[in-house]
Design a protein around this motif. Structure first.
Motif, mmCIF file in Angstrom:
data_model
loop_
_atom_site.group_PDB
_atom_site.id
_atom_site.type_symbol
_atom_site.label_atom_id
_atom_site.label_comp_id
_atom_site.label_asym_id
_atom_site.label_seq_id
_atom_site.Cartn_x
_atom_site.Cartn_y
_atom_site.Cartn_z
ATOM 1 N N LYS A 1 0.821 -1.198 0.000
ATOM 2 C CA LYS A 1 0.000 0.000 0.000
ATOM 3 C C LYS A 1 0.862 1.257 0.000
ATOM 4 C CE LYS A 1 -4.194 1.665 2.119
ATOM 5 N NZ LYS A 1 -5.228 1.443 3.117
ATOM 6 N N ASN A 2 1.960 1.229 0.754
ATOM 7 C CA ASN A 2 2.818 2.395 0.852
ATOM 8 C C ASN A 2 4.207 2.038 0.334
ATOM 9 O OD1 ASN A 2 3.413 5.039 1.540
ATOM 10 N ND2 ASN A 2 4.175 4.483 3.563
ATOM 11 N N PRO B 1 -3.762 -0.449 -4.324
ATOM 12 C CA PRO B 1 -5.172 -0.093 -4.207
ATOM 13 C C PRO B 1 -5.363 1.398 -4.446
ATOM 14 C CG PRO B 1 -4.203 -0.418 -2.035
ATOM 15 C CD PRO B 1 -3.178 -0.860 -3.038
ATOM 16 N N ASP B 2 -6.615 1.823 -4.509
ATOM 17 C CA ASP B 2 -6.857 3.209 -4.875
ATOM 18 C C ASP B 2 -6.274 4.204 -3.887
ATOM 19 O OD1 ASP B 2 -9.174 5.682 -5.244
ATOM 20 O OD2 ASP B 2 -8.181 4.805 -6.988
ATOM 21 N N ASP B 3 -6.164 3.782 -2.614
ATOM 22 C CA ASP B 3 -5.583 4.701 -1.634
ATOM 23 C C ASP B 3 -4.100 4.374 -1.388
ATOM 24 O OD1 ASP B 3 -6.818 3.097 1.425
ATOM 25 O OD2 ASP B 3 -6.148 2.290 -0.494
ATOM 26 N N GLY B 4 -3.483 3.681 -2.302
ATOM 27 C CA GLY B 4 -2.069 3.392 -2.187
ATOM 28 C C GLY B 4 -1.242 4.636 -2.452
ATOM 29 N N LYS B 5 0.000 4.613 -1.936
ATOM 30 C CA LYS B 5 0.861 5.787 -2.090
ATOM 31 C C LYS B 5 2.258 5.375 -2.544
ATOM 32 C CE LYS B 5 -1.787 9.113 -0.128
ATOM 33 N NZ LYS B 5 -2.824 8.658 -1.086
ATOM 34 N N HIS C 1 -2.759 9.958 -9.038
ATOM 35 C CA HIS C 1 -2.996 10.535 -7.717
ATOM 36 C C HIS C 1 -2.263 9.773 -6.609
ATOM 37 C CE1 HIS C 1 -5.952 7.308 -8.132
ATOM 38 N NE2 HIS C 1 -5.987 7.247 -6.814
ATOM 39 N N LYS C 2 -1.772 8.574 -6.933
ATOM 40 C CA LYS C 2 -1.073 7.791 -5.909
ATOM 41 C C LYS C 2 0.379 8.228 -5.792
ATOM 42 C CE LYS C 2 -3.836 3.787 -7.367
ATOM 43 N NZ LYS C 2 -3.829 2.395 -7.832
ATOM 44 N N ASP D 1 3.663 10.649 -5.423
ATOM 45 C CA ASP D 1 4.226 11.876 -4.885
ATOM 46 C C ASP D 1 5.647 11.956 -5.435
ATOM 47 O OD1 ASP D 1 5.269 12.915 -1.511
ATOM 48 O OD2 ASP D 1 5.150 14.016 -3.415
#
Lengths: 248, 304
Positions: free
Chosen positions: A82-83, A103-107, A132-133, A135
């Motif tokens: 996920k991160n 996943p959609d909220d992964g970074k 959007h994931k 940075d």
């Protein structure tokens, strides 16, 4: 590895294939078989697009190969990452493979000294709906890593880190990453078989940059094998990825 | 499951089980594990090695067989890589120094066995072990055991209450390695079933309780049945779970030209391997990844 124009021309065929780094016994096995049978038919459309875009770029030797992208994508899904972090982006092929797997909220914290190349591939990543994931931080990775390590909150906060950058710094990155990745998490170091040159005899003709970095690669491999905080696995995918699973 | 071909064995299948006496392959009866001789041999031939299509081990006449003898000295040596030296590098640098003691012991024990070509290689064992830990596997299956090297790699990776259903037509070989597995303290995780896998799989599939109950299945057995196993395993493995098919690059012979000299059993099974690879690539219920580890493993992650 050619050092004169004649050999370079005969190698030209091989370098036509974007990111073609085959450690395998034959080009036929790599190209005609693995890529054609199992990789290209399954390659997501955005990744195909990014790969073809990158093929036109003069530095395209740097890109992650398609089989490696497929492997990373599967690996990340298997470990429910996920991160994550990526050091070395170029046009973003492995970054996209990663972003599609999370996943959609992964970074993903992605670092590269060159923003231009990243922005070349960014439209494709945006079109794929996964930008959007990401940075993205432009600049050398070391200061960023040091900053992360300073804050204890970041220790053990990453599920996966992919290092595909300056080989002479991998060992230095490792000292920081071993704190930042969680116990049970994974660090992947790319190019650890360095086009097979790790076993080239001393008098073999090697490109200057290959010879230069080879010593660092050899050192890194020894150091990782001896590091008791990780379990390792050297996979001959792409140019060789060493997976390091943090155990303590 | 209409897109998967049905393998009706219309050809009469010779007995390809080891020790292959009738097809004139040399029996590696005096196999000793000599790393040093392997290295010096690779260094000598390094300059002649190029990336042109080069066909690895399969010899059909005694002269080639003798020159290949060096390669067969290495237990389970199946290198798909550009050179033996590179493969040896991986083994020496990253595999052997990390190989758990029981696995080393089992590998050396297997090296003395006449059928040792069947064993899982050390780099593959290491990969399986890591993979299983990464996916937190608990309930697994193995089809094809031989002396149990990959089985031990699996057992060491699972938690103490992990379970492995292990199947092989030959109990003797399994019992050769069992003492090592017992000494390692992981034999309690293993449920060994002697016999062909198909009836056992059919039985499992019949009971709906078993559907989606396995985290991981490793198939390292008769290549002409992989596709048939697949039809059952796709029900038995959980969604998100993994099936690993071994030997899917079949020593590189998948790209051998039609006139290449191949051992009979290699040529015979090659068609099945080629078919399997096509079928897996086309199967929408799985995502795949073909890894050139060992003799090639295709990882299939069930997605629906």
């Amino acid at each position: 590895m050619a050092t004169n124009t004649q050999e370079q021309q005969s190698q030209a065929g091989r370098h036509q294939e974007v990111g073609h780094k085959s450690l395998l016994q034959s080009d036929a096995l790599y190209q005609q078989y693995i890529l054609e049978t199992s990789v290209y038919p399954r390659e997501p459309e955005p990744m195909k697009e990014l790969r073809e875009l990158t093929a036109k770029h003069p530095w395209n030797l740097m890109t992650t190969s398609a089989d490696e992208g497929q492997f990373l994508n599967m690996l990340l899904k298997l470990i429910n990452a996920k991160n994550t972090m990526e050091i070395g982006v170029y046009t973003g092929y492995s970054l996209l493979a990663t972003a599609l797997a999370l996943p959609d909220d992964g970074k993903i914290l992605a670092m590269d000294i060159n923003r231009e190349n990243y922005e070349l591939g960014l439209p494709v990543i945006q079109k794929a709906g996964v930008a959007h994931k990401i940075d993205f931080k432009e600049g050398p990775a070391m200061p960023a890593l040091d900053q992360l390590v300073e804050d204890e909150k970041n220790h053990g906060s990453f599920d996966f880190v992919f290092v595909d950058a300056d080989k002479d710094n991998y060992i230095n990155y490792h000292k920081r990453l071993i704190e930042l990745v969680k116990v049970g998490g994974l660090i992947g170091y790319d190019n650890t078989l360095w086009n097979g040159s790790v076993v080239a005899p001393p008098d073999a003709p090697l490109r200057k940059y290959v010879r230069y970095y080879r010593d660092f690669v050899l050192e890194l491999n020894k150091a990782l094998a001896a590091d008791p905080r990780i379990e390792i696995c050297m996979l001959p995918v792409g140019d060789g990825i060493t997976l390091c699973r943090r155990v303590k």
